[in-house]
Design an enzyme around this catalytic site. Sequence first.
Site, short mmCIF file in Angstrom:
data_model
loop_
_atom_site.label_atom_id
_atom_site.label_comp_id
_atom_site.label_asym_id
_atom_site.label_seq_id
_atom_site.Cartn_x
_atom_site.Cartn_y
_atom_site.Cartn_z
N GLY A 1 6.61 19.50 -40.94
CA GLY A 1 6.08 18.92 -42.17
C GLY A 1 4.58 19.19 -42.26
O GLY A 1 4.10 19.77 -43.21
N PHE A 2 3.87 18.73 -41.25
CA PHE A 2 2.42 18.95 -41.14
C PHE A 2 1.66 18.36 -42.31
O PHE A 2 0.54 18.78 -42.60
CB PHE A 2 2.12 20.45 -40.97
CG PHE A 2 2.97 21.11 -39.93
CD1 PHE A 2 2.87 20.73 -38.59
CD2 PHE A 2 3.91 22.07 -40.26
CE1 PHE A 2 3.68 21.30 -37.62
CE2 PHE A 2 4.72 22.65 -39.30
CZ PHE A 2 4.60 22.26 -37.98
N VAL B 1 -1.04 11.91 -30.89
CA VAL B 1 -1.40 13.24 -30.39
C VAL B 1 -1.05 14.37 -31.35
O VAL B 1 -1.23 15.53 -31.03
CB VAL B 1 -0.69 13.53 -29.04
CG1 VAL B 1 -1.23 12.62 -27.95
CG2 VAL B 1 0.82 13.40 -29.17
N GLY B 2 -0.59 14.03 -32.53
CA GLY B 2 -0.06 15.06 -33.42
C GLY B 2 -1.11 16.00 -33.98
O GLY B 2 -0.82 17.16 -34.23
N GLU B 3 -2.29 15.50 -34.20
CA GLU B 3 -3.27 16.31 -34.91
C GLU B 3 -4.49 16.69 -34.08
O GLU B 3 -5.14 17.69 -34.34
CB GLU B 3 -3.71 15.56 -36.18
CG GLU B 3 -2.59 15.54 -37.20
CD GLU B 3 -2.74 14.45 -38.24
OE1 GLU B 3 -3.19 14.74 -39.33
OE2 GLU B 3 -2.37 13.29 -37.93
N ASN C 1 5.77 10.00 -23.63
CA ASN C 1 6.61 11.04 -23.03
C ASN C 1 5.75 12.28 -22.79
O ASN C 1 5.46 13.04 -23.72
CB ASN C 1 7.79 11.36 -23.95
CG ASN C 1 8.73 12.39 -23.36
OD1 ASN C 1 8.30 13.33 -22.69
ND2 ASN C 1 10.02 12.21 -23.61
N PRO C 2 5.33 12.50 -21.55
CA PRO C 2 4.38 13.59 -21.26
C PRO C 2 4.90 14.97 -21.67
O PRO C 2 4.13 15.81 -22.10
CB PRO C 2 4.22 13.54 -19.74
CG PRO C 2 4.82 12.27 -19.28
CD PRO C 2 5.71 11.74 -20.35
N GLY D 1 9.61 16.92 -35.43
CA GLY D 1 9.40 17.78 -34.28
C GLY D 1 8.53 17.10 -33.24
O GLY D 1 8.45 17.53 -32.10
#
Lengths: 165, 352, 755
Positions: free
Chosen positions: C250-251, C716-718, C644-645, C479
């Site tokens: 999606g982003f 941590v997504g961006e 979740n590493p 994702g």
Amino acid sequence: MNFSISLTVNGVRREIELDDPRVTLLDLLRERLDLTGTKKGCDRGQCGACTVLVNGRRINSCLALAVSQDGADILTIEGVSRGDQLHPMQAAFIAHDGFQCGFCTPGQVMSAIGLITEGQAGDDPERVREGMSGNLCRCGAYAGITEAVLEAQNTLTNSDQRRSA
Amino acid sequence: MMNFDYVRPATVAEAVAAASEKGATYLAAGTNLLDLMKGGVCHPSRLVDVTRLPGLDGVEYLADGGVRIGALVRNADLAHDAEFVRAFPSVAEALLSGASAQLRNAATVGGNVLQRTRCAYFYDAPSACNKRWPGAGCDARHGENRLHAVLGWSEACIATHPSDFCVPLVALDTVVEIEGRSGRREVALEALHRLPGDTPQRETLLERGDLIVALRLPAEARGFAAHARYIKVRERTSYAFAVVSAAASLRIEQGTIREARLALGGVAAKPWRARAAEQVLAGVAPDAAGLREAARIALADAKPSGDNAFKIELAQRILVRALTLAAAGTPERIPALPGSPFSSVSGVHHVA
Amino acid sequence: MSPEINLTCDPAHLRHGSNIGQPLTRRDGILKVKGEARYAADNHPPGMLYAVIAVSTIARGRVTFLDVAAAKRHPGVVEVMTPSHKPPLAEDPDGKPNPFAFKMELLQNDEVRYANQAIAVVVAETLEAATEGAALLSPQYHVEPARVGLDDAKSYLPPVVGIGNPAEVRHGDVDAALAGASNRIEAMYETSAQYHNAMEPHAIVASWDGDKLSIDTPSQGMAIAQMRLAGLFGIPPGNIHIRSPFLGGGFGSKGLVSGPQVLGIMAAKLVGRPVKLVLRRDQMYGPVGHRPPTRQTLRIGTDGEGRLTAIDHHAKVTTSTFDDFYEPAADASHTLYASPAIKTSHEAVRVDTGTPLFMRAPGEATGSIALESAIDEIALACGMDPLDFRLKNYAEVEPISGKPFSSKALRQCYAKGAERFGWAGRPLTPRQMRDDAGFLVGWGMGTATFPALMFQAQARAVIRSDGSGVMESGAHDMGQGAWTVLAQIAADGLGLGIDQVEFRSGTSDLPDAGIAGGSAHTATAGAAIHNAGAAVIAKLADLATNDERSPLFGAGNAGVIAREGRLFRRDDEARGESYTDILKRAGLAEIEASGGGAADPAAQSNYAMHAHGAVFAEVKVDPELGQIRVTRLVGAFAAGRIINPRLVQSQLFGGMIWGASFALHEEAVMDHRSGRILNANLAEYHIPVNADVPSLDVLTVDEHDPHVNVLGIKGVGEIGVTGSAGAVANAVWHATGVRARRFPIRIDDLLMRLD
Ligand SMILES: Cc1cc2nc3c(=O)[nH]c(=O)nc-3n(C[C@H](O)[C@H](O)[C@H](O)COP(=O)(O)OP(=O)(O)OC[C@H]3O[C@@H](n4cnc5c(N)ncnc54)[C@H](O)[C@@H]3O)c2cc1C
Ligand code: SF4
Ligand code: FES
Ligand code: FES
């Protein structure tokens, strides 16, 4: 005009009546044969999401006319595992987190299986990366993909050796 | 995509007949043709599928040392044919630097030679393009043209030919075998593609119905196997068309270049043979100054067609690089990144 | 009805007890590698027709003619939807029912406001017929000149930037500080328009049943989409059922329902049959958002010792002519470096493009590459190593606000990242390093940062008398791994093993999990899930502790802990009993409770909350040809608690690749006459391929942050995009001595300046 073609898809021979010559192999699989595992990312040969094996070779199914494939043996992502038994490549993709959103994944897995059959990359990571560069992954799962291919390559070579021993 | 007739002739003669009708086009793998049809760039009314024609899918090593490559041989099969790689390594490297493994598995050599330009305005159906619509004008000429031609262009068209494969082929005097309405004929690959002049819509010498049946590399082309490279500058490491590329093949005896074959890709509407530069290299030692001079001569007639003066400089530098690498010797195995500057220097350890 | 989704965990990775923190493989992994994960376009309800949009080839003007008859004559074409032939809407698509509603083109009139705008929809029995039908419309236009570049229109001060941030912020007096600075630099950086290009094109399969609407469509925010669609179609939100179990990326481009998706719904209404509408790749360059081009000027000053005295960051951005989204690029300078004087400001121009939107690290990414380049330049001006410079100007409190950080382990990131990379000994001056093949080698770094945001989410938890649990929250897996990480949080929240919890997600009939954006989804939905779990455990504990027959009788709520399907006395773990026993004794089949996740306003006003990181890049540059390759990327990140590493590493890798792409590859090329994008495809709009990123390395630094949210998660997504882009750009400078200030860096930018 109607076209009758026969295809072997994932081991099953199918007689297909096509009422339209414009149908690509990708759209045939997805829209007419209910095999939606193969994905359409660009429809123009630019991303690799639609990769399937035709007569054992990986190609972009979006740039292949279905009628022209008459008689071909097609393997799609749906035909890769044996029931619950994942193909070593599929298992390696999971173990190495070789995907995120998963949309490019069927194409990556098919491409990776094709790559190993081609036998050009071996265990050289750089050759694997080059050989997998026809499959874009916008999520950027490349590191895991490369590891997965290398591991599966290893597993498959070992099991081949065991079989031939 | 417009609807079309689909025919699958059984013989070359039937194919030529079927393709001689107005609006008919040959379909090989379709990786270029279908792309263009989907983009509304061309609208054939009949596709003549040649992929099942008998006898066109083999690589035949001729008694005289030459090789005859059937038009339907797949790019990947040729590039991985062990004898072919040994004899014509720069051709194999060029093939492997192009497109992706999937596309190379499908694409035929005939289709590769006849692929159309990647000019964005050619692809953009609403733009004015003399190739698509003779007389319409050329929107590239004063548009976004940093990747357009610097050699052989005209006011009517500044597009480049995108094939990698053709670049070493043209350097090695490849001959094209054509079956047409009036029988079989041969032309040099160098003559197959035309420069645009006032008629950029006429891209090749082929007439309606003409079918490429084979490409033939002459025996002499084998003489360069020990010193042959293809180098391609790209905007990403793989799966990208050339900004500029070069094929260099040398015959070196006792430290002296006896014969040189040079061609450039991505600079003109055809794979560009650099004959004048070849001449100055004959009889000299492959030292830096000599190679630079040859490169200068190769681009002597170049002029920017827009925002692309850098390509003239880049082309010279690539020629020098390709020559230097060729002089150093063909690598034992095609590098991990074929054609890439990043696996071009002998002895370089690529990132593992 | 929810689709059947069978999620499984690799047994080798199953854990009991604490699930949070375990590197579980993706629970949707098997579905995805088998091609069984059903994305929107994979659906095919009976009777479905195909819809294809026709798009404008001009950027501004009006459609004067559509050859509807020709399209209709094409065999297989069923309907052509045009401005004069379409179902009515209950709301004006140009209205702004709320600040997050963006205007859409739903055939409301014949106006064209950007290239690739939908101007008609053709519905047919087959995809092939619909596609050709759309081409046959051969539109004619009244064309007006397109305004496309940053210089094509008069600029103005935007009302706000990003989500409600002020366009100008001042702290201290930058002009005075610059005047008195010992070292100063001033530089202009330009970034290109970028398009999200998720691998999955936007798609919708829509079916109407009376005034009930059922849709399969990728969505990063189902509840918001429901509200928007309800308004447009004049039906209650509850009548709309959205299934979005998997997004093919999606982003940001699937955060809000887009015009083409709504057109699919309208087409289904018009023909009275289910309709599938999938955008072609080229059609994604317009109606679904993009990152606008920016031109940024940075002025930075330091004292004689290399301490920052002023940062002035100005950004010029584009927005569309008809709507407002302003990339908050300059805001990147608010939080990172301890400068006593900071000024950030924005100006905007209106151009004939689609409205820009949130794209992975909106503002942070664009601002970061400029800021990190400028910091590199000022460090050099001070004669300092770029890492030493950053350490010297380390912000102990948030510079712009003076607030303390809720947590900030950036110093450790710098140290660990530098060590892993081998930064020590890097020559200060450029063009000093070569590899054995003669390539120029350069090392650069950048600081990464992204705010730790919280939105709002709900979850519902159930414990059943058979000892299993259910957790429901309508979250979105694009994702990032919601199916896995949220299930991990759910399992811990319920005190169960992950295989004993049924985690339901991905449909709009579940509790609203909020929007999957701003790197806040795990934190927000995770907090809701955690709280729902805590609430249901509390109810269960109530039952037990108030029941004389229970070994927990009298323990009191606070005195009980839940683990492995049992409650224990905190003060005496020998005494406990199973959930099953408690519920059975109470005669209950199950017990349920809800929980919410939201920002804590007190913590928000007291603390600055950000994730941080340090990225180190190595590039090699061909000294004659100018081709660049990123040979190594090392990132060290501190982002609160890591659920979740394995999945976090993947998210960070992905972000770092986006950073490299920002610096070297991505650029939409536009024809300035027509306003059409010339590389609206994936062959010429370059995103990195596998061979572009040969070596990636991520480390995470633990942070225990009691303030950000109940779980201490920062997201941590961006963040991976930030820092990385600048690090690569700085490495190119270090390799070549050429300071490129236009991104992506092109071969032509280097070539003529290489020797
Ligand atoms: C994403 C992408 C990236 C690519 N990158 C590269 C690259 O980096 N380098 C590169 O060189 N190429 C590249 N290509 C182009 C690719 O090499 C060509 O598409 C391919 O070689 C064409 O072969 P084909 O068999 O598919 O031809 P087709 O598409 O079937 O045919 C192409 C044309 O040739 C005609 N034709 C085909 N065979 C004959 C024949 N025997 N006689 C007469 N006419 C014939 C057809 O009528 C048609 O006009 C790329 C393509 C794509 C889609
Ligand atoms: S350069 Fe040639 S192909 Fe490109 S627009 Fe001009 S005429 Fe057409
Ligand atoms: S969908 Fe076929 S290559 Fe992208
Ligand atoms: S996993 Fe999302 S595109 Fe590859």
